[in-house]
Structures are given as C-alpha cells and as structure tokens.
Design a protein around this motif. Structure first.
Motif, PDB file in Angstrom:
ATOM      1  N   GLU A   2      15.854  20.702  59.594  1.00 15.68           N
ATOM      2  CA  GLU A   2      14.715  20.728  59.397  1.00 15.68           C
ATOM      3  C   GLU A   2      14.266  20.452  57.886  1.00 15.68           C
ATOM      4  N   ASN A   3      13.218  19.646  57.708  1.00 12.92           N
ATOM      5  CA  ASN A   3      12.731  19.732  56.229  1.00 12.92           C
ATOM      6  C   ASN A   3      11.066  19.561  56.419  1.00 12.92           C
ATOM      7  N   THR A  24       4.015  18.102  56.286  1.00  9.44           N
ATOM      8  CA  THR A  24       4.767  17.523  57.221  1.00  9.44           C
ATOM      9  C   THR A  24       6.311  17.944  57.644  1.00  9.44           C
ATOM     10  N   TYR A  25       6.447  17.937  58.788  1.00  8.40           N
ATOM     11  CA  TYR A  25       7.825  18.445  59.490  1.00  8.40           C
ATOM     12  C   TYR A  25       8.628  17.521  59.912  1.00  8.40           C
ATOM     13  N   SER A  26      10.008  17.842  60.167  1.00  9.20           N
ATOM     14  CA  SER A  26      10.913  16.508  60.688  1.00  9.20           C
ATOM     15  C   SER A  26      11.319  16.828  61.751  1.00  9.20           C
ATOM     16  N   ASP A  27      11.553  18.153  62.234  1.00  4.48           N
ATOM     17  CA  ASP A  27      11.858  18.563  63.624  1.00  4.48           C
ATOM     18  C   ASP A  27      11.023  18.542  64.790  1.00  4.48           C
ATOM     19  N   LYS A  71       3.506  14.803  63.186  1.00  2.00           N
ATOM     20  CA  LYS A  71       4.217  16.025  62.621  1.00  2.00           C
ATOM     21  C   LYS A  71       3.733  16.271  61.384  1.00  2.00           C
TER      22      LYS A  71
END
Lengths: 113, 114
Positions: A2-3, A24-27, A71
């Motif tokens: 996750e980032n 913003t998130y990645s997962d 996201k």
C-alpha cells in the motif's frame, strides 16, 4: 504494498478561507481512512475518519470525502482559524486485519490571521 | 486515563550506544505500534504487535528490536545506535476489535544520535 500520496506538502491560507488536502491510495482493499492533526511538539491526534461504505462525513468545520473508484480522499476545513495551523496526515488501512495504517507524507497548514 | 505514555521525552546518544524506548497504554488495547517520523516522510511503521505475545516487522525494522512485555507495554530497543536513527519516535495503540482501528498516539521521544 500500500502507498499513500498526500498533497500539497505545505498550504498557506488567510483566516476565514477554506483549506483542502488531498490523498490518494493504491490498495483498493483499504476500507478505513483517518485524518490526524499534529501540533508542534505533540503526537498526532485523530480529527476525523471515514469508512469505505460512506462518501462524505462532516464534523463542524471539517469534512472528509471519499471517492473509492478513483481511490482518493480529501480533508476540507472551512472558516479556518489560526489554531488550525498544524501538520495534517492522512492514512489508509491495510487489508491485513492487523490494524496497520499507511500514512501520507503530511501537509503543513499555516492559517494567517 | 493517561492514554499512551512514552519515556524518555528526549535522549542524546553517541554512535554505538544502546537504549530502550518505553511505551505504555491504559486503554486495554490489543494492538501497539512503533513509528518514526522524519521531515517530509510522514510516519513510517517500525514494528507492531497485533496482540499480546506477537510482534511483526513494519516498513523500516532494520536496527531495531521490540518486546511486547504484556498487554500494556511495548518497548523499542536500539542495540547499536547510528546517526541515521536520529528521529522522533511515536508509539500508538488501537483496540482493533470489529471496526475499531483508530490509533491513539503518545507524545513522542526525540532521539539525537551523534
């Protein structure tokens, strides 16, 4: 893994104006998104949070919006006051059921009187 | 309720020295966490303990060890301090039951390694 990306890194507004911080998130499995405020020399304190089954949440002058499709989630502070000056962190949960959070890099908000 | 407490508040070490940072919570929380905070990098997880008796590595565990002494206490040890470990260290805890993921933070330990 996750980032979480947070923007802007610094934000200066006049007292009474609104401030917006974006993350913003990645997962896509993340389902919990808290926001923390950190005053100088202190630990972060939770100010508001939102879960993935909700699109918006308000608490007096602060609100958080969540766009699961894109996201990203944002913190909105209206009618800013000098005491809102602090570092703000967003975070996203990891889907591992350990309670772990991944934090953004932080935004230093300065409210000028 | 004191919440999450950390000791010491501030420490100066020489390269190669060891020390233990102490953390305790009185909220009967299951999970505890150690973070480091560096300028422009947010809060990075060093180690965490999802429940009493378990510990796991986070994002930046190298150079650190932890002990979950009991449900209340979670310590962080630097065996041989390096200048790169100069940072502010925060301990946090959460209930982690159902939807209770909220983490509560201590006041921090400011560490300077010379």
């Amino acid at each position: 893994g996750e980032n979480v990306e947070q923007h802007p890194s610094t934000l200066s507004v006049q007292e009474g104006d609104s401030a917006v911080i974006k993350c913003t998130y990645s997962d896509s499995a993340s389902n919990y998104f808290p926001w923390y405020k950190q005053e100088l020399g202190k630990g972060p304190q939770l100010i508001i949070d939102i879960r993935s089954n909700v699109g918006e949440k308000k608490d007096q002058r602060i609100a958080v919006t969540l766009n699961k499709t894109a996201k990203h989630f944002s913190l909105h502070i209206t009618e800013t006051q000098p005491e809102d000056s602090a570092v703000y962190f967003c975070a996203a949960s990891t889907p591992s059921n350990t309670g772990k959070l991944i934090f953004g890099q932080g935004t230093t908000l300065q409210v000028k009187p | 309720n004191a919440g999450v407490t950390q000791t010491p508040k501030f420490q100066v070490l020489k390269t190669g020295q060891s020390m233990t940072l102490q953390c305790a919570q009185d909220m009967n929380h299951n999970s505890m966490y150690w973070y480091r905070q560096d300028p422009g990098m947010g809060l990075r997880l060093i180690y965490y303990s999802a429940s009493e008796g378990t510990t796991d590595k986070g994002e930046v565990p190298n150079g650190y060890n932890v002990s979950r002494l009991n449900k209340r206490e979670f310590s962080l040890r630097l065996e041989s301090a390096a200048p790169s470990q100069t940072s502010v260290y925060f301990c946090a805890s959460s209930a982690r039951q159902g939807s209770q993921e909220t983490q509560y933070f201590g006041p921090g330990t400011r560490l300077l390694v010379l």
